[in-house]
Design a protein around this motif. Structure first.
Motif, PDB file in Angstrom:
ATOM      1  N   SER A 122       4.626   6.184   5.724  1.00  0.00           N
ATOM      2  CA  SER A 122       3.176   6.204   5.941  1.00  0.00           C
ATOM      3  C   SER A 122       2.462   6.075   4.599  1.00  0.00           C
ATOM      4  CB  SER A 122       2.775   7.525   6.609  1.00  0.00           C
ATOM      5  OG  SER A 122       1.409   7.783   6.377  1.00  0.00           O
ATOM      6  N   THR A 123       1.576   5.088   4.514  1.00  0.00           N
ATOM      7  CA  THR A 123       0.813   4.928   3.272  1.00  0.00           C
ATOM      8  C   THR A 123      -0.671   4.726   3.561  1.00  0.00           C
ATOM      9  OG1 THR A 123       0.424   3.502   1.359  1.00  0.00           O
ATOM     10  CG2 THR A 123       1.537   2.487   3.226  1.00  0.00           C
ATOM     11  N   ARG A 124      -1.493   5.361   2.713  1.00  0.00           N
ATOM     12  CA  ARG A 124      -2.942   5.179   2.843  1.00  0.00           C
ATOM     13  C   ARG A 124      -3.373   3.932   2.100  1.00  0.00           C
ATOM     14  NH1 ARG A 124      -4.674  10.578   0.046  1.00  0.00           N
ATOM     15  NH2 ARG A 124      -3.387   9.504  -1.478  1.00  0.00           N
ATOM     16  N   GLN A 125      -2.748   3.709   0.942  1.00  0.00           N
ATOM     17  CA  GLN A 125      -3.241   2.667   0.035  1.00  0.00           C
ATOM     18  C   GLN A 125      -2.390   1.392  -0.010  1.00  0.00           C
ATOM     19  OE1 GLN A 125      -5.649   3.606  -2.551  1.00  0.00           O
ATOM     20  NE2 GLN A 125      -5.674   5.809  -2.300  1.00  0.00           N
ATOM     21  N   GLY A 126      -1.108   1.497   0.340  1.00  0.00           N
ATOM     22  CA  GLY A 126      -0.203   0.355   0.177  1.00  0.00           C
ATOM     23  C   GLY A 126       0.157   0.195  -1.304  1.00  0.00           C
TER      24      GLY A 126
ATOM     25  N   VAL B 268      19.110   7.552  -7.899  1.00  0.00           N
ATOM     26  CA  VAL B 268      18.063   6.997  -8.795  1.00  0.00           C
ATOM     27  C   VAL B 268      18.628   6.012  -9.819  1.00  0.00           C
ATOM     28  CG1 VAL B 268      16.370   7.504 -10.613  1.00  0.00           C
ATOM     29  CG2 VAL B 268      16.536   8.973  -8.633  1.00  0.00           C
ATOM     30  N   VAL B 269      18.015   4.854  -9.832  1.00  0.00           N
ATOM     31  CA  VAL B 269      18.316   3.825 -10.837  1.00  0.00           C
ATOM     32  C   VAL B 269      17.013   3.571 -11.586  1.00  0.00           C
ATOM     33  CG1 VAL B 269      18.965   1.396 -11.126  1.00  0.00           C
ATOM     34  CG2 VAL B 269      20.120   2.778  -9.412  1.00  0.00           C
ATOM     35  N   THR B 270      17.090   3.303 -12.869  1.00  0.00           N
ATOM     36  CA  THR B 270      15.851   3.103 -13.645  1.00  0.00           C
ATOM     37  C   THR B 270      15.060   1.932 -13.091  1.00  0.00           C
ATOM     38  OG1 THR B 270      16.948   1.602 -15.188  1.00  0.00           O
ATOM     39  CG2 THR B 270      16.911   3.939 -15.765  1.00  0.00           C
TER      40      THR B 270
ATOM     41  N   LYS C 265      -2.695  -0.897 -10.293  1.00  0.00           N
ATOM     42  CA  LYS C 265      -1.993   0.264  -9.735  1.00  0.00           C
ATOM     43  C   LYS C 265      -0.525   0.069 -10.070  1.00  0.00           C
ATOM     44  CE  LYS C 265      -1.449   2.820  -5.416  1.00  0.00           C
ATOM     45  NZ  LYS C 265      -0.264   2.650  -4.609  1.00  0.00           N
ATOM     46  N   GLU C 266       0.133   1.159 -10.414  1.00  0.00           N
ATOM     47  CA  GLU C 266       1.550   1.035 -10.756  1.00  0.00           C
ATOM     48  C   GLU C 266       2.290   0.445  -9.555  1.00  0.00           C
ATOM     49  OE1 GLU C 266       3.828   4.651 -10.923  1.00  0.00           O
ATOM     50  OE2 GLU C 266       5.320   3.779 -12.248  1.00  0.00           O
ATOM     51  N   PRO C 267       2.909  -0.732  -9.705  1.00  0.00           N
ATOM     52  CA  PRO C 267       3.665  -1.270  -8.572  1.00  0.00           C
ATOM     53  C   PRO C 267       4.939  -0.460  -8.394  1.00  0.00           C
ATOM     54  CG  PRO C 267       3.813  -2.751 -10.473  1.00  0.00           C
ATOM     55  CD  PRO C 267       3.055  -1.552 -10.918  1.00  0.00           C
TER      56      PRO C 267
ATOM     57  N   GLY D 288       4.902   5.768  -3.497  1.00  0.00           N
ATOM     58  CA  GLY D 288       5.263   5.677  -4.907  1.00  0.00           C
ATOM     59  C   GLY D 288       6.725   5.257  -4.998  1.00  0.00           C
ATOM     60  N   ASN D 289       7.286   5.290  -6.189  1.00  0.00           N
ATOM     61  CA  ASN D 289       8.699   4.914  -6.349  1.00  0.00           C
ATOM     62  C   ASN D 289       9.629   5.856  -5.604  1.00  0.00           C
ATOM     63  OD1 ASN D 289       9.146   2.485  -7.919  1.00  0.00           O
ATOM     64  ND2 ASN D 289       7.942   3.518  -9.489  1.00  0.00           N
ATOM     65  N   SER D 290       9.250   7.149  -5.530  1.00  0.00           N
ATOM     66  CA  SER D 290      10.108   8.099  -4.793  1.00  0.00           C
ATOM     67  C   SER D 290      10.168   7.701  -3.325  1.00  0.00           C
ATOM     68  CB  SER D 290       9.564   9.526  -4.893  1.00  0.00           C
ATOM     69  OG  SER D 290       9.551   9.950  -6.222  1.00  0.00           O
ATOM     70  N   ALA D 291       9.008   7.429  -2.730  1.00  0.00           N
ATOM     71  CA  ALA D 291       8.972   7.065  -1.310  1.00  0.00           C
ATOM     72  C   ALA D 291       9.785   5.795  -1.063  1.00  0.00           C
ATOM     73  CB  ALA D 291       7.527   6.869  -0.861  1.00  0.00           C
TER      74      ALA D 291
HETATM   75  P1  NAP Z   1       3.571   9.077  -7.106  1.00  0.00           P
HETATM   76  O1  NAP Z   1       3.866   7.846  -7.855  1.00  0.00           O
HETATM   77  O2  NAP Z   1       2.538   9.990  -7.619  1.00  0.00           O
HETATM   78  O3  NAP Z   1       3.213   8.637  -5.623  1.00  0.00           O
HETATM   79  C1  NAP Z   1       2.772   9.583  -4.691  1.00  0.00           C
HETATM   80  C2  NAP Z   1       2.327   8.884  -3.422  1.00  0.00           C
HETATM   81  O4  NAP Z   1       1.929   9.880  -2.512  1.00  0.00           O
HETATM   82  C3  NAP Z   1       1.147   7.981  -3.629  1.00  0.00           C
HETATM   83  O5  NAP Z   1       1.577   6.653  -3.750  1.00  0.00           O
HETATM   84  C4  NAP Z   1       0.286   8.210  -2.394  1.00  0.00           C
HETATM   85  O6  NAP Z   1       0.451   7.108  -1.536  1.00  0.00           O
HETATM   86  C5  NAP Z   1       0.870   9.429  -1.709  1.00  0.00           C
HETATM   87  N1  NAP Z   1      -0.109  10.526  -1.615  1.00  0.00           N
HETATM   88  C6  NAP Z   1      -0.620  11.241  -2.630  1.00  0.00           C
HETATM   89  N2  NAP Z   1      -1.484  12.143  -2.139  1.00  0.00           N
HETATM   90  C7  NAP Z   1      -1.483  12.017  -0.805  1.00  0.00           C
HETATM   91  C8  NAP Z   1      -2.173  12.657   0.252  1.00  0.00           C
HETATM   92  N3  NAP Z   1      -3.061  13.630   0.020  1.00  0.00           N
HETATM   93  N4  NAP Z   1      -1.942  12.238   1.492  1.00  0.00           N
HETATM   94  C9  NAP Z   1      -1.078  11.253   1.727  1.00  0.00           C
HETATM   95  N5  NAP Z   1      -0.398  10.614   0.783  1.00  0.00           N
HETATM   96  C10 NAP Z   1      -0.608  10.987  -0.467  1.00  0.00           C
HETATM   97  O7  NAP Z   1       4.887   9.984  -6.943  1.00  0.00           O
HETATM   98  P2  NAP Z   1       6.425   9.573  -7.009  1.00  0.00           P
HETATM   99  O8  NAP Z   1       6.702   8.417  -6.155  1.00  0.00           O
HETATM  100  O9  NAP Z   1       7.152  10.832  -6.762  1.00  0.00           O
HETATM  101  O10 NAP Z   1       6.637   9.121  -8.500  1.00  0.00           O
HETATM  102  C11 NAP Z   1       6.381   9.982  -9.609  1.00  0.00           C
HETATM  103  C12 NAP Z   1       6.731   9.231 -10.901  1.00  0.00           C
HETATM  104  O11 NAP Z   1       8.139   9.081 -11.006  1.00  0.00           O
HETATM  105  C13 NAP Z   1       6.140   7.829 -10.977  1.00  0.00           C
HETATM  106  O12 NAP Z   1       5.769   7.537 -12.284  1.00  0.00           O
HETATM  107  C14 NAP Z   1       7.286   6.951 -10.572  1.00  0.00           C
HETATM  108  O13 NAP Z   1       7.216   5.650 -11.111  1.00  0.00           O
HETATM  109  C15 NAP Z   1       8.463   7.725 -11.148  1.00  0.00           C
HETATM  110  N6  NAP Z   1       9.683   7.446 -10.370  1.00  0.00           N
HETATM  111  C16 NAP Z   1      10.565   6.567 -10.893  1.00  0.00           C
HETATM  112  C17 NAP Z   1      11.714   6.245 -10.200  1.00  0.00           C
HETATM  113  C18 NAP Z   1      12.705   5.282 -10.785  1.00  0.00           C
HETATM  114  O14 NAP Z   1      12.695   5.045 -11.976  1.00  0.00           O
HETATM  115  N7  NAP Z   1      13.559   4.684  -9.990  1.00  0.00           N
HETATM  116  C19 NAP Z   1      11.957   6.825  -8.957  1.00  0.00           C
HETATM  117  C20 NAP Z   1      11.027   7.725  -8.458  1.00  0.00           C
HETATM  118  C21 NAP Z   1       9.883   8.033  -9.168  1.00  0.00           C
HETATM  119  P3  NAP Z   1      -0.763   6.575  -0.645  1.00  0.00           P
HETATM  120  O15 NAP Z   1      -2.021   6.899  -1.394  1.00  0.00           O
HETATM  121  O16 NAP Z   1      -0.553   5.143  -0.443  1.00  0.00           O
HETATM  122  O17 NAP Z   1      -0.673   7.321   0.627  1.00  0.00           O
END
Ligand code: NAP
Length: 540
Positions: free
Chosen positions: A213-217, A58-60, A280-282, A193-196
């Motif tokens: 796999s993404t529903r929304q992009g 993880v990098v910020t 949407k959060e890019p 999301g960023n994790s993916a």
């Molecule tokens: P997230 O931002 O909540 O993204 C979750 C993703 O899961 C959504 O984009 C959605 O994509 C998918 N999803 C959710 N419900 C679903 C369902 N029922 N079926 C299928 N897909 C589903 O989670 P995250 O990526 O773990 O991030 C969490 C937070 O941590 C965010 O604020 C992120 O910015 C932060 N983060 C930061 C870093 C960093 O600083 N480098 C790294 C990781 C995370 P679709 O709707 O497109 O399918």
């Protein structure tokens, strides 16, 4: 008598909370479940119950100047974007510099926080903690909740028919650590999301094939923007924010879409967001487009079903040799130590807090939540400002409005959120960094006045309006004013650029501005500055 404040968690919120309590003559006691500070930012190979877990790479996604605390710039030698270990170093430096560690009780879990018997008159809380098997009950005058909200995985298995038949392995992204386990495997990452984004690119060099796999992009941004500057330092400016917000909604969406597509056309990479006209959060990822271009990562639509060995997508395509699934489907917010009668969380992360901090219906405002939001920007300065506000509410120097006004404000924000952001659960807590920071700054009386500075310190006014909205702007005046704030603002670009200038190159004479050109530029910029400021004031 000095009021005693219990702080839950010693991550980025808890540390700022200790400092703010000390500044406001409150007595902090910080409880940390684990044996060290850092919260989310402290990487461990093992996943710890109740604490956010990050992967090794993880990098910020926010640059160091935009994510530092308001009176503690990051060291000049730190790179512009930080590996998680460097973020932890920064938190250690902060804790050391302000002597915060002596207020932290490690290996002490907060089990229960309940209203004290005379809460309606005193606002006090009973706090039950557990340390080394020993339970203790104490009374506190106020509570600052900084337990983080990335520790409870959201894994809606009901949305994935057939998953129970799948014979390969599947995990939530919380349990992903390193790419080692994925050598030669076919891996599906669910979500965008960023994790993916991070995980799919992380394992793409080891895996046989990665699918996302993404529903929304999603829009994908690079950390490296025009001329190589950190992207948030170019676009998180008051000038840009005012101009973009002054545009009609449809035009604004088009402008943003054009900017987002300037790096690569999201349509050609299967990433174009579904509701692209909504906010949407890019995701911030420098490698995803290149991995897609090289075929290491392939983007797929929604999942229709899983079989024992395969996944079938909504478009009818199938991956028949699937080994691993990583569900990067986000997190649910939880406060396990608080009763539902105090705060009740639903699965959609809807939370009705006044300015994301206070519960309006409480008889006494002695409970504040930190970081229950997702700003388009740095979290550290946001939680710190929340702490500065909350501690001033606790000691009575600032008041909250009436219950009705708070409820109205929450409703207004909720309606605005629905109109502005896409309807998906990870967008309920999104907000604009500058808008939110300014809103809380007004409550404390620390919002810089550009109009005033224009006449008293034009250079600073210029940097505040056109330059990145760095956190130091909220230390120029009012309670907690920091004498180093001006200098920190004027030197922010030096600290950003110096770590990458590791090989000195003599300046090219041809690129130097001559004096006349410099003067013309200055006059032009001044005109634009005054013009934009006047337009934005009238549009308010
Ligand atoms: P997230 O931002 O909540 O993204 C979750 C993703 O899961 C959504 O984009 C959605 O994509 C998918 N999803 C959710 N419900 C679903 C369902 N029922 N079926 C299928 N897909 C589903 O989670 P995250 O990526 O773990 O991030 C969490 C937070 O941590 C965010 O604020 C992120 O910015 C932060 N983060 C930061 C870093 C960093 O600083 N480098 C790294 C990781 C995370 P679709 O709707 O497109 O399918």
């Amino acid at each position: 008598m000095t009021k005693r404040v219990a702080i839950i968690g010693a991550g980025c919120s808890g540390l700022a909370a200790i400092k703010c309590c000390l500044e406001e003559d409150l007595e902090p006691t910080c409880f940390e479940k684990s044996d060290d500070i850092g919260g989310l930012w402290r990487y461990t190979d093992a996943v710890e119950e109740g604490r956010a877990s990050i992967y090794h790479s993880v990098v910020t996604n926010t640059s160091k100047e935009m994510m530092s605390y308001t009176d503690f710039p990051m060291p000049a030698e730190f790179p512009a974007y930080l590996h998680n270990s460097k973020v932890l170093d920064y938190l250690r430096l902060y804790a050391e510099h302000f002597r915060l560690l002596k207020y932290v009780y490690f290996k002490t879990e907060v089990c229960r926080v309940t209203k004290h018997a005379n809460f309606n008159t005193t606002g006090q809380w009973d706090v039950i903690t557990m340390n080394n098997g020993t339970q203790k009950k104490e009374i506190f005058d106020a509570i600052l909740v900084g337990n983080g909200h990335f520790f409870k995985p959201y894994l809606p298995l009901d949305s994935f028919p057939g998953i129970e038949k799948f014979k390969g392995h599947y995990i939530h992204s919380r349990f992903y650590k390193k790419s080692d386990d994925y050598h030669g495997k076919t891996v599906l990452v669910v979500g965008i999301g960023n994790s993916a984004g991070d995980i799919s690119t992380d394992i793409s060099s080891a895996a046989k094939q990665v699918y996302v796999s993404t529903r929304q992009g999603s829009w994908v941004l690079s950390r490296v923007s025009n001329h190589g500057f950190p992207i948030d330092m170019l676009y998180s400016t008051r000038c840009y924010f005012r101009i973009i917000n002054a545009l009609p909604r449809s035009l604004r969406a088009k402008v943003i879409a054009k900017q987002m597509n300037s790096w690569f056309d999201h349509q050609n990479y299967g990433l174009h967001p579904k509701d692209w006209s909504m906010m949407k959060e890019p995701i911030v990822n420098d490698y995803l487009p290149s991995n897609i271009l090289c075929g290491a990562v392939r983007v797929k639509p929604s999942i229709k079903k899983f079989t024992e060995t395969s996944v079938i997508f909504e478009d009818g395509t199938e991956i028949s040799d699937l080994d691993f699934i990583i569900f990067a489907t986000g997190y649910s917010i939880a406060f396990p130590f608080l009763d539902d009668s105090v705060i009740k969380m639903d699965d959609e992360n809807n939370v009705r807090l006044y300015k994301y901090v206070f519960l309006p219906h409480l008889e006494k405002q002695t409970l504040a939540f930190l970081g229950v939001l997702q700003p388009f920007g740095g979290v550290f300065p946001v939680v710190e400002l929340q702490c500065r506000w909350a501690t001033r509410i606790f000691n009575g120097k600032t008041q909250l409005p009436s219950l009705r006004k708070m409820e109205d404000c929450i409703q207004r924000k909720h309606d605005k959120q629905i109109k502005s952001f896409t309807k998906c659960r990870n967008q309920t807590l999104q907000m604009h960094f500058i808008e939110y920071m300014d809103e809380v700054a007004v409550e404390i009386g620390v919002l810089p006045s550009i109009a005033q500075l224009l006449f008293t310190d034009t250079r600073l006014a210029y940097h505040i309006f056109f330059g990145p909205c760095t956190p130091y702007q909220y230390r120029l005046k009012g309670p907690g004013k920091w004498t180093g704030a001006r200098k920190a603002i004027l030197t922010q670009w030096d600290r950003t650029l110096s770590p990458s200038r590791t090989r000195l190159i003599p300046k090219d004479q041809g690129s130097k501005f001559n004096f006349k050109r410099k003067l013309c530029m200055l006059v032009l910029v001044m005109f634009i500055f005054i013009g934009v400021y006047c337009i934005s004031m009238t549009s308010d």
